[in-house]
Design a protein around this motif. Structure first.
Motif, PDB file in Angstrom:
ATOM      1  N   GLU A 259      -1.792  -1.906  -5.002  1.00 49.89           N
ATOM      2  CA  GLU A 259      -0.810  -2.962  -5.261  1.00 49.89           C
ATOM      3  C   GLU A 259      -0.937  -4.131  -4.299  1.00 49.89           C
ATOM      4  O   GLU A 259      -0.826  -5.300  -4.703  1.00 49.89           O
ATOM      5  N   ASN A 260      -1.189  -3.827  -3.013  1.00 47.91           N
ATOM      6  CA  ASN A 260      -1.147  -4.873  -1.993  1.00 47.91           C
ATOM      7  C   ASN A 260      -2.482  -5.176  -1.331  1.00 47.91           C
ATOM      8  O   ASN A 260      -2.574  -6.112  -0.537  1.00 47.91           O
ATOM      9  N   GLY A 261      -3.497  -4.375  -1.620  1.00 48.20           N
ATOM     10  CA  GLY A 261      -4.790  -4.577  -0.985  1.00 48.20           C
ATOM     11  C   GLY A 261      -4.857  -4.033   0.426  1.00 48.20           C
ATOM     12  O   GLY A 261      -5.859  -4.196   1.129  1.00 48.20           O
ATOM     13  N   LYS A 262      -3.777  -3.353   0.865  1.00 50.79           N
ATOM     14  CA  LYS A 262      -3.726  -2.760   2.201  1.00 50.79           C
ATOM     15  C   LYS A 262      -2.538  -1.809   2.257  1.00 50.79           C
ATOM     16  O   LYS A 262      -1.732  -1.729   1.314  1.00 50.79           O
ATOM     17  N   VAL A 263      -2.406  -1.095   3.365  1.00 54.66           N
ATOM     18  CA  VAL A 263      -1.255  -0.221   3.575  1.00 54.66           C
ATOM     19  C   VAL A 263      -0.173  -1.031   4.276  1.00 54.66           C
ATOM     20  O   VAL A 263      -0.380  -1.549   5.375  1.00 54.66           O
ATOM     21  N   THR A 264       0.970  -1.161   3.634  1.00 58.64           N
ATOM     22  CA  THR A 264       2.058  -1.966   4.174  1.00 58.64           C
ATOM     23  C   THR A 264       3.141  -1.128   4.842  1.00 58.64           C
ATOM     24  O   THR A 264       3.933  -1.641   5.626  1.00 58.64           O
ATOM     25  N   ASP A 265       3.212   0.149   4.508  1.00 52.18           N
ATOM     26  CA  ASP A 265       4.212   1.055   5.095  1.00 52.18           C
ATOM     27  C   ASP A 265       3.521   2.372   5.393  1.00 52.18           C
ATOM     28  O   ASP A 265       3.404   3.237   4.534  1.00 52.18           O
ATOM     29  N   SER A 266       3.077   2.529   6.633  1.00 53.33           N
ATOM     30  CA  SER A 266       2.290   3.712   6.987  1.00 53.33           C
ATOM     31  C   SER A 266       3.133   4.968   7.108  1.00 53.33           C
ATOM     32  O   SER A 266       2.647   6.072   6.891  1.00 53.33           O
ATOM     33  N   GLY A 267       4.404   4.803   7.487  1.00 53.08           N
ATOM     34  CA  GLY A 267       5.242   5.967   7.715  1.00 53.08           C
ATOM     35  C   GLY A 267       4.848   6.740   8.956  1.00 53.08           C
ATOM     36  O   GLY A 267       5.316   7.856   9.188  1.00 53.08           O
ATOM     37  N   ARG A 268       3.976   6.156   9.796  1.00 50.56           N
ATOM     38  CA  ARG A 268       3.471   6.838  10.984  1.00 50.56           C
ATOM     39  C   ARG A 268       4.098   6.226  12.233  1.00 50.56           C
ATOM     40  O   ARG A 268       4.047   5.013  12.435  1.00 50.56           O
ATOM     41  N   ALA A 269       4.674   7.074  13.062  1.00 50.98           N
ATOM     42  CA  ALA A 269       5.345   6.609  14.269  1.00 50.98           C
ATOM     43  C   ALA A 269       4.348   6.169  15.324  1.00 50.98           C
ATOM     44  O   ALA A 269       3.225   6.668  15.390  1.00 50.98           O
ATOM     45  N   ALA A 270       4.781   5.225  16.165  1.00 47.36           N
ATOM     46  CA  ALA A 270       3.908   4.721  17.226  1.00 47.36           C
ATOM     47  C   ALA A 270       4.736   4.336  18.444  1.00 47.36           C
ATOM     48  O   ALA A 270       5.894   3.929  18.334  1.00 47.36           O
ATOM     49  N   LEU A 271       4.118   4.474  19.624  1.00 50.23           N
ATOM     50  CA  LEU A 271       4.737   4.024  20.867  1.00 50.23           C
ATOM     51  C   LEU A 271       4.375   2.578  21.192  1.00 50.23           C
ATOM     52  O   LEU A 271       5.084   1.911  21.935  1.00 50.23           O
TER      53      LEU A 271
END
Length: 357
Positions: A259-271
């Motif tokens: 849909e967007n040509g990329k990942v817009t919502d990874s759902g992966r946490a980060a510091l």
């Protein structure tokens, strides 16, 4: 391991990224062993002559799903892929596509090589989508299942191109769910830490990466990605221990890419840090040193600075960059937790609201 917080799988072995290198014994002028194994032969060899109903069900699944599994060749490596929709999108592993932009694709019912172009690669989840430049007749998209319904003991079939032998099928069961596994970043791996992996006893060999793990309802429940290897035996394969990315995650990532040509919502946490493993006086891994802090990121907002050494995330002890990645993979963006670290030989604990990778 399906507790409220999925804990990392402590493997007594490493994991092998299952792409394959084209070898003289596995290819024939680019045919990658296709002439050595027919679809019918592969199906017959893979399914044991047990209960008649079970065998009939397995053969029906193979007949229905195998046409949706393709072989992907990128430079000297090859892997597998699954037809995702009727527009020619194919989902596979990021480590299969590597740094390539164009690929040769062979479907199960033809030896004619098709061409495909990269849509987007997402190494953090080891997934990628490519698209056929021209749609062949009879292209059939696979049906992806619901990962929440996958159960231990379920009979599954792994379909792909192990060692260049296209349209090959192996049989096994779901051995476990909810595994957290970290890939190496050598040997073609992306270094990703992936949660909720499906563990299977179906044989996963180099070349199976990006293929299909299928249940007896004909639904793809995962994308085979890793096989375990035992370092005590020269990193040889540990039979019957393979891992597949769950179908629900595959759909989440693939839908965003298409849909967007990329990942817009990874759902992966980060510091929001760059870190490296540090060792103590006894040369044992003792934490993660913060090398750089992303401005405005979770760590920055919590007052964590470059030079701090992280030793705990929530209740999880952190000794290496891998254990930190695994702990973060089990959390979600926006979740509140604590970080314990040392600064100038003094221990400190701060509350952190996790960001998104």
């Amino acid at each position: 391991m399906t507790a409220s917080r999925t804990r990392a799988l402590r493997l007594p072995f490493s994991v092998l990224v299952c792409s394959a290198v084209l070898l003289s014994g596995c290819s024939d002028s680019g045919s990658s062993g296709r002439k050595e194994t027919s679809t019918t032969q592969a199906a017959q060899a893979a399914v044991p002559a047990a209960d008649g109903d079970l065998q009939s069900a397995a053969r029906k699944v193979i007949k229905d799903v195998l046409p949706s599994v393709v072989q992907i060749q990128a430079s000297g490596d090859l892997g597998s892929g699954v037809v995702y929709d009727d527009k020619g999108h194919i989902v596979t592993n990021a480590h299969v596509v590597g740094d390539e932009k164009t690929f040769k694709v062979t479907t199960a019912n033809s030896e004619n090589e098709l061409t495909a172009t990269l849509v987007y690669s997402y190494p953090d989840q080891d997934l990628a989508v490519i698209k056929l430049d021209k749609l062949p007749d009879g292209l059939k998209a696979a049906t992806f299942g619901d990962s929440a319904k996958v159960a231990v003991g379920q009979i599954v079939l792994a379909m792909g191109s192990p060692l260049g032998l296209s349209s090959s099928v192996t049989q096994g069961i779901v051995s476990a769910t909810g595994r957290t596994v970290s890939e190496g970043d050598s040997g073609g791996g992306t270094g990703a830490t992936i949660v909720n992996m499906v563990q299977t006893s179906a044989a996963i060999n180099p070349g199976n990466s990006g293929g299909a793990l299928v249940d007896l309802d004909g639904q793809v429940i995962g994308i085979p990605t890793l096989a375990a290897v035992d370092p005590n035996f020269g990193d040889s394969a540990a039979p019957g221990i393979g891992f597949a990315i769950p179908a629900s995650m595959v759909k989440t990532v693939a839908d965003q890419i298409i849909e967007n040509g990329k990942v817009t919502d990874s759902g992966r946490a980060a510091l929001g840090i760059t870190g490296r493993t540090v060792v103590d006086a006894g040369f044992q891994a003792a934490g993660v040193a913060v090398v750089d802090v992303k401005s405005g990121g979770a760590a920055d907002k919590a007052g964590i600075e470059a030079g701090d050494v992280i030793t705990k995330l929530g209740d999880t002890d952190i000794t290496t960059i891998t254990t930190l990645s695994e702990a973060l993979a089990a959390d979600r963006p926006g979740q509140k937790t604590s970080v314990t670290f040392t600064r100038n030989a003094s221990a400190k604990t701060v509350d952190v609201t996790l960001g998104e990778q």
